[in-house]
Design a protein around this motif. Structure first.
Motif: not given
Length: 354
Positions: A98-104
């Motif tokens: 889970x990270x900003x990239x996963x959120x994208x």
């Protein structure tokens, strides 16, 4: 070798959108699936080792890889996609669950075409490249599972695959010089992380496929780096995944189909090993819960204290998230339903061709 044939795979995934999320092992899972959807062959050593190439077996590199800087950092990106008249398969390289990239990525699913199947694993990078991995990994897993359930329709089948066994001595792109001192402990950390992610994934209604358990007697198919696996192992992973998907959708798939890969590699004595080290399909199907042994791998005595601490933390967490229990998907309600609508010509924010 006994497994799933090209014809079976093509029919099972007809008009389906499959997404694979994870690290380099998951990239090989994606590649083997793409190859099986097109022909009765297995991956070559060169194909297993390649990363970030512009094209692999009629797929295309959408983002990252050789289109940008190639490196072994946590910000490395690689998005691949294979599209045929009746199949759509996409791969995202991720280094954290889970990270900003996963959120994208989740935003892609929210705005664009909804996947029918998501095959996901994130562990090795999480527990090696980020400090204080235990608490952070637990928290990120919860955030990921909760947001995933909120983003996807009920019909989407999510398969969380547990990390495969590591060797005593390991090396790999994720194991940079700054963290080499963690290598001896990673083997035990993977077992602990698998226990937690598997238990939590099951609690949130995900399907859990315990590849650590499945390959405990197949260590001869692990490569010399102690992390990755050979072409025979990856074809077996594909077979396990497709058999799991078939049972979840209530599709009958004969398990005795003989597939001859003798022209693509050395399969001597592999058929016997493949069958003897596998659990019956009923263990991962939609018709009964996974047995405790799948989510509770055997542990050494010196790891028991860590496991007790972990279980106590999880029990406390279940109380905090008790209000999510009513969203747990029933494994008896899945059905096989091909698309009845047209796919858009363009979708999501990344400009994928559908």
């Amino acid at each position: 070798m006994r497994g799933v044939s090209h014809t079976q795979a093509s029919q099972l995934l007809h008009n389906k959108f499959i997404v694979v999320l994870g690290d380099s092992i998951q990239r090989s899972v994606y590649k083997d699936l793409v190859l099986l959807l097109q022909k009765e062959q297995t991956l070559t050593l060169a194909q297993l080792r390649s990363k970030g190439e512009m094209s692999f077996e009629q797929d295309c590199l959408v983002e990252g890889g050789c289109l940008s800087q190639m490196h072994n950092g946590t910000e490395y990106r690689e998005v691949r996609q294979f599209r045929s008249d009746h199949h759509l398969v996409r791969f995202y390289f991720v280094t954290r669950v889970y990270s900003y990239y996963m959120k994208s990525i989740l935003e892609d699913f929210r705005r664009g075409l909804k996947p029918d199947v998501i095959i996901v694993n994130s562990c090795l990078w999480d527990i090696s490249r980020y400090s204080g991995w235990m608490d952070t990994y637990k928290e990120n897993l919860q955030k990921f599972f909760i947001e995933l359930k909120e983003t996807l329709p009920e019909e989407t089948l999510v398969i969380w695959s547990l990390t495969m066994p590591l060797g005593e001595k390991i090396k790999g792109g994720f194991l940079v010089s700054e963290i080499e001192h963690k290598a001896p402990q990673l083997r035990d950390d993977v077992i602990e992380a698998n226990f937690y992610s598997g238990t939590l994934g099951d609690f949130y209604g995900m399907d859990v496929l315990d590849l650590h358990f499945q390959f405990r007697f197949s260590l001869q198919h692990r490569t010399k780096d102690g992390v990755h696996w050979n072409t025979l192992a990856h074809r077996r992973i594909t077979s396990l995944l497709l058999q799991h998907i078939a049972e979840a959708w209530g599709v009958s798939m004969p398990r005795t189909t003989a597939v001859d890969y003798s022209s693509t590699g050395n399969f001597d004595n592999y058929s016997q090993e493949l069958n003897s080290a596998s659990l019956p399909l009923s263990y991962f199907g939609a018709h009964k819960p996974a047995p405790p042994s799948l989510l509770n791998p055997p542990m050494q005595w010196h790891q028991q204290k860590h496991r007790n601490d972990l279980y106590g933390w999880f029990q406390h967490d279940l109380e905090r998230y008790e209000h999510h229990s009513n969203k747990r998907r029933s494994r008896h309600t899945r059905h096989y339903a091909p698309y009845s609508h047209q796919r858009p010509s363009r979708y999501a924010r990344r400009g994928y061709n559908d």
